[in-house]
Design a protein around this motif. Sequence first.
Motif, PDB file in Angstrom:
ATOM      1  N   LYS A 151       0.753  -1.214  -0.095  1.00  0.00           N
ATOM      2  CA  LYS A 151      -0.019  -0.074  -0.070  1.00  0.00           C
ATOM      3  C   LYS A 151       0.768   1.140  -0.014  1.00  0.00           C
ATOM      4  CE  LYS A 151      -4.291  -1.776   0.726  1.00  0.00           C
ATOM      5  NZ  LYS A 151      -3.928  -3.297   0.882  1.00  0.00           N
ATOM      6  N   CYS A 152       0.361   2.155  -0.669  1.00  0.00           N
ATOM      7  CA  CYS A 152       1.142   3.529  -0.645  1.00  0.00           C
ATOM      8  C   CYS A 152       1.516   4.192   0.742  1.00  0.00           C
ATOM      9  CB  CYS A 152       0.444   4.529  -1.766  1.00  0.00           C
ATOM     10  SG  CYS A 152       1.439   6.106  -1.917  1.00  0.00           S
ATOM     11  N   PRO A 153       2.481   4.574   1.025  1.00  0.00           N
ATOM     12  CA  PRO A 153       2.835   5.319   2.521  1.00  0.00           C
ATOM     13  C   PRO A 153       2.207   6.718   2.330  1.00  0.00           C
ATOM     14  CG  PRO A 153       4.815   5.003   1.198  1.00  0.00           C
ATOM     15  CD  PRO A 153       3.872   4.208   0.317  1.00  0.00           C
ATOM     16  N   LYS A 154       1.929   7.064   1.264  1.00  0.00           N
ATOM     17  CA  LYS A 154       1.427   8.457   1.255  1.00  0.00           C
ATOM     18  C   LYS A 154       0.015   8.634   1.416  1.00  0.00           C
ATOM     19  CE  LYS A 154       5.250  11.451   0.589  1.00  0.00           C
ATOM     20  NZ  LYS A 154       5.808  12.180  -0.440  1.00  0.00           N
ATOM     21  N   CYS A 155      -0.516   7.835   0.404  1.00  0.00           N
ATOM     22  CA  CYS A 155      -2.255   7.840   0.169  1.00  0.00           C
ATOM     23  C   CYS A 155      -2.772   6.499   0.648  1.00  0.00           C
ATOM     24  CB  CYS A 155      -2.518   8.334  -1.337  1.00  0.00           C
ATOM     25  SG  CYS A 155      -2.379   7.092  -2.413  1.00  0.00           S
ATOM     26  N   GLY A 156      -2.114   5.243   0.642  1.00  0.00           N
ATOM     27  CA  GLY A 156      -2.603   4.325   1.081  1.00  0.00           C
ATOM     28  C   GLY A 156      -3.488   3.240  -0.038  1.00  0.00           C
ATOM     29  N   MET A 157      -3.274   3.751  -1.116  1.00  0.00           N
ATOM     30  CA  MET A 157      -3.778   3.055  -2.367  1.00  0.00           C
ATOM     31  C   MET A 157      -2.918   1.920  -2.657  1.00  0.00           C
ATOM     32  SD  MET A 157      -6.904   4.124  -2.908  1.00  0.00           S
ATOM     33  CE  MET A 157      -7.132   4.627  -1.271  1.00  0.00           C
ATOM     34  N   GLU A 158      -3.382   0.866  -3.499  1.00  0.00           N
ATOM     35  CA  GLU A 158      -2.743  -0.133  -4.174  1.00  0.00           C
ATOM     36  C   GLU A 158      -1.371   0.317  -4.598  1.00  0.00           C
ATOM     37  OE1 GLU A 158      -2.734  -3.473  -3.264  1.00  0.00           O
ATOM     38  OE2 GLU A 158      -4.789  -3.048  -2.218  1.00  0.00           O
ATOM     39  N   LEU A 159      -0.111  -0.559  -4.541  1.00  0.00           N
ATOM     40  CA  LEU A 159       0.989  -0.060  -5.376  1.00  0.00           C
ATOM     41  C   LEU A 159       1.123  -1.198  -6.281  1.00  0.00           C
ATOM     42  CD1 LEU A 159       3.674   0.424  -2.488  1.00  0.00           C
ATOM     43  CD2 LEU A 159       2.762   1.994  -3.854  1.00  0.00           C
ATOM     44  N   ILE A 160       1.626  -0.734  -7.560  1.00  0.00           N
ATOM     45  CA  ILE A 160       1.971  -1.805  -8.523  1.00  0.00           C
ATOM     46  C   ILE A 160       3.414  -2.265  -8.959  1.00  0.00           C
ATOM     47  CG2 ILE A 160       1.442  -2.458 -11.035  1.00  0.00           C
ATOM     48  CD1 ILE A 160      -0.751  -0.230 -10.689  1.00  0.00           C
ATOM     49  N   GLU A 161       3.942  -3.409  -8.776  1.00  0.00           N
ATOM     50  CA  GLU A 161       5.348  -3.875  -8.921  1.00  0.00           C
ATOM     51  C   GLU A 161       5.642  -3.741 -10.305  1.00  0.00           C
ATOM     52  OE1 GLU A 161       7.630  -6.270  -5.848  1.00  0.00           O
ATOM     53  OE2 GLU A 161       7.252  -7.362  -7.517  1.00  0.00           O
ATOM     54  N   ILE A 162       6.498  -3.149 -10.715  1.00  0.00           N
ATOM     55  CA  ILE A 162       7.056  -3.170 -11.931  1.00  0.00           C
ATOM     56  C   ILE A 162       8.739  -3.679 -12.040  1.00  0.00           C
ATOM     57  CG2 ILE A 162       7.669  -1.776 -14.129  1.00  0.00           C
ATOM     58  CD1 ILE A 162       5.435   0.085 -12.924  1.00  0.00           C
ATOM     59  N   ASP A 163       8.923  -4.612 -12.679  1.00  0.00           N
ATOM     60  CA  ASP A 163      10.210  -5.064 -12.743  1.00  0.00           C
ATOM     61  C   ASP A 163      10.835  -4.768 -13.970  1.00  0.00           C
ATOM     62  OD1 ASP A 163      12.553  -6.548 -12.537  1.00  0.00           O
ATOM     63  OD2 ASP A 163      11.363  -8.517 -11.797  1.00  0.00           O
ATOM     64  N   TYR A 164      12.119  -3.923 -13.829  1.00  0.00           N
ATOM     65  CA  TYR A 164      12.750  -3.336 -14.991  1.00  0.00           C
ATOM     66  C   TYR A 164      14.266  -3.556 -14.725  1.00  0.00           C
ATOM     67  CZ  TYR A 164      14.291  -0.561 -18.680  1.00  0.00           C
ATOM     68  OH  TYR A 164      15.113  -0.077 -20.120  1.00  0.00           O
ATOM     69  N   GLN A 165      15.081  -4.027 -15.406  1.00  0.00           N
ATOM     70  CA  GLN A 165      16.405  -4.246 -15.396  1.00  0.00           C
ATOM     71  C   GLN A 165      16.699  -4.784 -14.145  1.00  0.00           C
ATOM     72  OE1 GLN A 165      19.243  -2.856 -17.577  1.00  0.00           O
ATOM     73  NE2 GLN A 165      17.622  -2.659 -19.199  1.00  0.00           N
ATOM     74  N   LYS A 166      16.147  -5.741 -13.450  1.00  0.00           N
ATOM     75  CA  LYS A 166      16.304  -6.581 -12.231  1.00  0.00           C
ATOM     76  C   LYS A 166      15.943  -5.588 -10.919  1.00  0.00           C
ATOM     77  CE  LYS A 166      19.424  -9.785 -14.072  1.00  0.00           C
ATOM     78  NZ  LYS A 166      20.938  -9.583 -14.761  1.00  0.00           N
ATOM     79  N   ILE A 167      15.425  -4.453 -11.429  1.00  0.00           N
ATOM     80  CA  ILE A 167      15.068  -3.475  -9.999  1.00  0.00           C
ATOM     81  C   ILE A 167      13.425  -3.602 -10.150  1.00  0.00           C
ATOM     82  CG2 ILE A 167      15.196  -1.152  -9.402  1.00  0.00           C
ATOM     83  CD1 ILE A 167      17.515  -0.819 -11.151  1.00  0.00           C
ATOM     84  N   LYS A 168      13.021  -3.786  -8.821  1.00  0.00           N
ATOM     85  CA  LYS A 168      11.624  -3.908  -8.677  1.00  0.00           C
ATOM     86  C   LYS A 168      11.119  -2.596  -8.018  1.00  0.00           C
ATOM     87  CE  LYS A 168      10.674  -8.919  -8.239  1.00  0.00           C
ATOM     88  NZ  LYS A 168      11.984  -9.578  -8.374  1.00  0.00           N
ATOM     89  N   VAL A 169      10.401  -1.794  -8.784  1.00  0.00           N
ATOM     90  CA  VAL A 169       9.769  -0.509  -8.422  1.00  0.00           C
ATOM     91  C   VAL A 169       8.346  -0.571  -8.187  1.00  0.00           C
ATOM     92  CG1 VAL A 169       9.544   1.890  -9.112  1.00  0.00           C
ATOM     93  CG2 VAL A 169      11.540   0.787  -9.741  1.00  0.00           C
ATOM     94  N   ASP A 170       7.994  -0.085  -7.118  1.00  0.00           N
ATOM     95  CA  ASP A 170       6.502  -0.127  -6.761  1.00  0.00           C
ATOM     96  C   ASP A 170       6.194   1.470  -7.087  1.00  0.00           C
ATOM     97  OD1 ASP A 170       6.761  -2.552  -5.577  1.00  0.00           O
ATOM     98  OD2 ASP A 170       7.534  -1.766  -3.708  1.00  0.00           O
ATOM     99  N   LYS A 171       4.851   1.292  -7.810  1.00  0.00           N
ATOM    100  CA  LYS A 171       4.379   2.722  -8.222  1.00  0.00           C
ATOM    101  C   LYS A 171       2.879   2.911  -7.679  1.00  0.00           C
ATOM    102  CE  LYS A 171       3.316   5.657 -11.851  1.00  0.00           C
ATOM    103  NZ  LYS A 171       4.170   6.895 -11.713  1.00  0.00           N
TER     104      LYS A 171
END
Length: 100
Positions: free
Chosen positions: A47-67
């Motif tokens: 969950k987003c630490p700012k607004c509490g909504m769902e995070l979407i995990e994106i895997d790119y160049q072996k880096i997992k980013v939650d947006k």
Amino acid sequence: MAKKPSEKEEEYFARMEFERRKKTEEEKHKNMATEEKKRLKELHFMKCPKCGMELIEIDYQKIKVDKCSSCQGVWLDAGELEAVSNLESSTLDKFFSIFR
Ligand SMILES: [Zn+2]
């Protein structure tokens, strides 16, 4: 007149402040019951630490980013900021274009 703190001093004080606050938090964690920790994880995981909504995990160049699916905030796990900063600038541009 007070001297402007050097970069090194600023870095030192920022690190000290972080260590101090981390210690306080670790003390709190010790006193927190296992059940409470479990409850909090279930409540906040991905969950987003700012607004509490769902995070979407994106895997790119072996880096997992939650947006965040709502406020567009981008979150990195431990070690990933270093990994991102080590990307070449052309790769970094592609990396950011994914999230636009
Ligand atoms: Zn958000």
